[in-house]
Design an enzyme around this catalytic site. Structure first.
Site, PDB file in Angstrom:
ATOM      1  N   HIS A  55       3.793  -2.310   3.076  1.00 47.41           N
ATOM      2  CA  HIS A  55       3.726  -0.944   2.537  1.00 47.41           C
ATOM      3  C   HIS A  55       4.990  -0.618   1.736  1.00 47.41           C
ATOM      4  O   HIS A  55       6.092  -0.987   2.143  1.00 47.41           O
ATOM      5  CB  HIS A  55       3.553   0.071   3.668  1.00 47.41           C
ATOM      6  CG  HIS A  55       2.220  -0.057   4.344  1.00 47.41           C
ATOM      7  ND1 HIS A  55       1.957  -1.047   5.253  1.00 47.41           N
ATOM      8  CD2 HIS A  55       1.080   0.665   4.211  1.00 47.41           C
ATOM      9  CE1 HIS A  55       0.695  -0.935   5.653  1.00 47.41           C
ATOM     10  NE2 HIS A  55       0.133   0.103   5.040  1.00 47.41           N
ATOM     11  N   ASP A  97       0.819  -1.226   0.000  1.00 44.57           N
ATOM     12  CA  ASP A  97       0.000   0.000   0.000  1.00 44.57           C
ATOM     13  C   ASP A  97       0.846   1.267   0.000  1.00 44.57           C
ATOM     14  O   ASP A  97       2.000   1.258   0.447  1.00 44.57           O
ATOM     15  CB  ASP A  97      -0.850   0.053   1.279  1.00 44.57           C
ATOM     16  CG  ASP A  97      -2.030  -0.886   1.221  1.00 44.57           C
ATOM     17  OD1 ASP A  97      -2.042  -1.784   0.367  1.00 44.57           O
ATOM     18  OD2 ASP A  97      -2.940  -0.710   2.065  1.00 44.57           O
TER      19      ASP A  97
HETATM   20 ZN   LIG Z   1      -2.684   3.505   3.101  1.00 47.46          ZN
END
Ligand SMILES: [Zn+2]
Length: 232
Positions: free
Chosen positions: A190, A44
């Site tokens: 992430h 992400d």
């Molecule tokens: Zn996010």
């Protein structure tokens, strides 16, 4: 014949092509129901120039396809990194244009956020995204209805590495995955500004370990096709 309109109305509500049926909120899919030993790695908040290329390299070295949930504002600033993701045949999902939390927003605000990112991503060469990851995992029924109407599947996660906190070592991240992984798991990492070398190292370590245990890797979109009875 006072009941006649009622009968007509009920026939129409059953009619498959009847379009005024209210769209139900899209379910948040946290994992895929399957007995096959397959998992999906997701990333992400990117793209970033620092972390995305490193993550891509690890995935390529290991012949693994993953899903990237891209923020429009980041993609506008680094379109060349998004292009690397596309060229590496990674799956691109939407994470909103400005990473707006989709809770307590009007339907129009949700639509605008989702549409803006869709327009941007398609202008940069991404096929119309069909997967949406909610910033912060937050939503309400208004947001989930809009996403459903706009043709999105909402993708959560079943394994949370919490790598964005930047307080865990690669080993700790790997351990967290190993403790909770199961067939059909959706694992969240992430590659955004809050990522770190620990994420890159964790992915590098995790892939061979999971392969050793018999797991294979797929994109979320591919993994969803394994589910016999549709997403739950
Ligand atoms: Zn996010």
């Amino acid at each position: 014949m006072r009941w006649l309109p009622l009968i007509v109305a009920s026939i129409f509500s059953w009619w498959p092509g009847h379009h005024s049926v209210v769209t139900r909120p899209a379910p948040v899919i946290k994992s895929v129901l399957t007995t096959k030993k397959v998992v999906a790695l997701t990333f992400d908040d990117g793209p970033t120039r620092t972390w995305t290329p490193k993550v891509l390299q690890v995935l390529k070295d290991n012949h693994v396809k993953a899903t990237f949930f891209v923020i429009g504002q980041h993609a506008t600033q680094r379109p060349e990194v998004l292009k690397q993701e596309i060229d590496s045949h990674m799956e691109i999902g939407s994470h909103g244009f400005q990473h707006l939390t989709l809770r307590n927003q009007s339907a129009d605000a949700v639509k605008q956020e989702v549409q803006q990112n869709e327009a941007l991503l398609t202008s940069l060469g991404v096929k119309k995204p069909t997967l949406y990851r909610l910033p912060g995992g937050s939503s309400d029924s208004v947001a989930l209805k809009v996403l459903g109407q706009m043709g999105y599947k909402v993708i959560g996660w079943s394994v949370d590495t919490r790598d964005w906190r930047r307080r865990y070592t690669a080993d700790q991240l790997v351990e967290r995955v190993n403790k909770t992984v199961q067939p059909g798991a959706i694992i969240i990492f992430h590659d955004g500004p809050n990522s770190s070398q620990a994420t890159v190292d964790a992915v590098k370590k995790l892939i061979p370990e999971l392969k050793q245990e018999g797991y294979t890797f797929d994109t979320v979109g591919q993994m969803l096709k394994l589910e016999k009875f549709g997403p739950h």
